[in-house]
Design a protein around this motif. Structure first.
Motif, short mmCIF file in Angstrom:
data_model
loop_
_atom_site.label_atom_id
_atom_site.label_comp_id
_atom_site.label_asym_id
_atom_site.label_seq_id
_atom_site.Cartn_x
_atom_site.Cartn_y
_atom_site.Cartn_z
N THR A 67 -9.95 -16.05 35.00
CA THR A 67 -10.16 -16.62 36.12
C THR A 67 -10.88 -17.68 35.70
O THR A 67 -10.90 -18.83 36.08
CB THR A 67 -11.40 -15.61 36.37
N ARG A 68 -11.16 -17.61 34.42
CA ARG A 68 -11.98 -18.90 33.72
C ARG A 68 -10.54 -20.18 33.63
O ARG A 68 -11.17 -20.37 34.38
CB ARG A 68 -12.00 -18.93 32.32
N LEU A 69 -9.39 -20.21 33.46
CA LEU A 69 -8.35 -21.26 33.46
C LEU A 69 -8.01 -21.35 35.43
O LEU A 69 -8.49 -22.60 35.16
CB LEU A 69 -7.57 -20.67 33.03
N ALA A 70 -8.52 -20.72 35.79
CA ALA A 70 -8.24 -20.60 37.56
C ALA A 70 -9.22 -21.83 38.33
O ALA A 70 -9.63 -22.34 38.06
CB ALA A 70 -8.28 -19.61 38.51
N GLN A 71 -10.62 -21.17 37.35
CA GLN A 71 -12.32 -21.96 37.85
C GLN A 71 -11.59 -23.22 37.21
O GLN A 71 -11.99 -24.41 37.57
CB GLN A 71 -13.73 -20.75 36.87
N GLU A 72 -11.81 -23.78 35.62
CA GLU A 72 -11.66 -24.95 35.23
C GLU A 72 -10.18 -25.66 36.24
O GLU A 72 -10.58 -27.05 36.32
CB GLU A 72 -11.26 -25.02 33.87
N CYS A 73 -8.80 -25.18 36.13
CA CYS A 73 -8.45 -26.40 36.84
C CYS A 73 -8.59 -26.38 38.26
O CYS A 73 -8.33 -27.04 38.66
CB CYS A 73 -6.95 -25.17 37.18
N ALA A 74 -9.41 -25.76 38.43
CA ALA A 74 -10.29 -26.01 39.93
C ALA A 74 -10.73 -27.38 40.57
O ALA A 74 -11.26 -27.80 41.28
CB ALA A 74 -10.88 -25.14 40.57
N LYS A 75 -11.39 -27.77 39.17
CA LYS A 75 -12.86 -28.61 38.93
C LYS A 75 -11.74 -29.85 38.64
O LYS A 75 -12.37 -31.07 39.09
CB LYS A 75 -13.12 -28.64 37.39
N LEU A 76 -10.09 -29.65 38.65
CA LEU A 76 -9.91 -30.77 38.67
C LEU A 76 -9.28 -31.85 39.70
O LEU A 76 -9.52 -31.57 40.64
CB LEU A 76 -7.71 -30.79 37.84
N ASP A 77 -9.19 -33.00 39.34
CA ASP A 77 -8.19 -33.94 40.73
C ASP A 77 -7.20 -34.21 41.20
O ASP A 77 -6.49 -34.58 39.67
CB ASP A 77 -9.60 -35.24 40.31
#
Length: 80
Positions: free
Chosen positions: A48-58
């Motif tokens: 979930t943390r990985l997905a959250q961090e990836c969602a921050k990427l442009d």
């Protein structure tokens, strides 16, 4: 692997479900059942943390970074 003994408080309904799984030999004992459940939860939280961090990427910026210098490399590659 080193292990530590701890004391926990757990809801009676959950404990009854764990005991059923232990009695049916799905788990060797209560400790193994709880350890596996905690491990699984930690793995899920990590994903979930990985997905959250990836969602921050442009996505557009990441694409441009990935393709940076690609056109130059294409000129250097032999044709097939």
């Amino acid at each position: 692997m080193a292990a530590s003994k701890i004391a926990i408080t757990i809801d009676d309904k959950i404990l009854k479900q764990i005991d059923i799984l232990v009695k049916s030999k799905y788990f060797k004992n209560r400790s193994k059942a709880i350890q596996e459940a905690v491990t699984e939860k930690l793995v899920r939280l990590g994903k979930t943390r990985l997905a959250q961090e990836c969602a921050k990427l442009d996505p557009k910026l990441e694409q441009s970074i990935a393709e940076e210098g690609f056109s130059v490399e294409m000129e250097e590659w032999p044709e097939y």
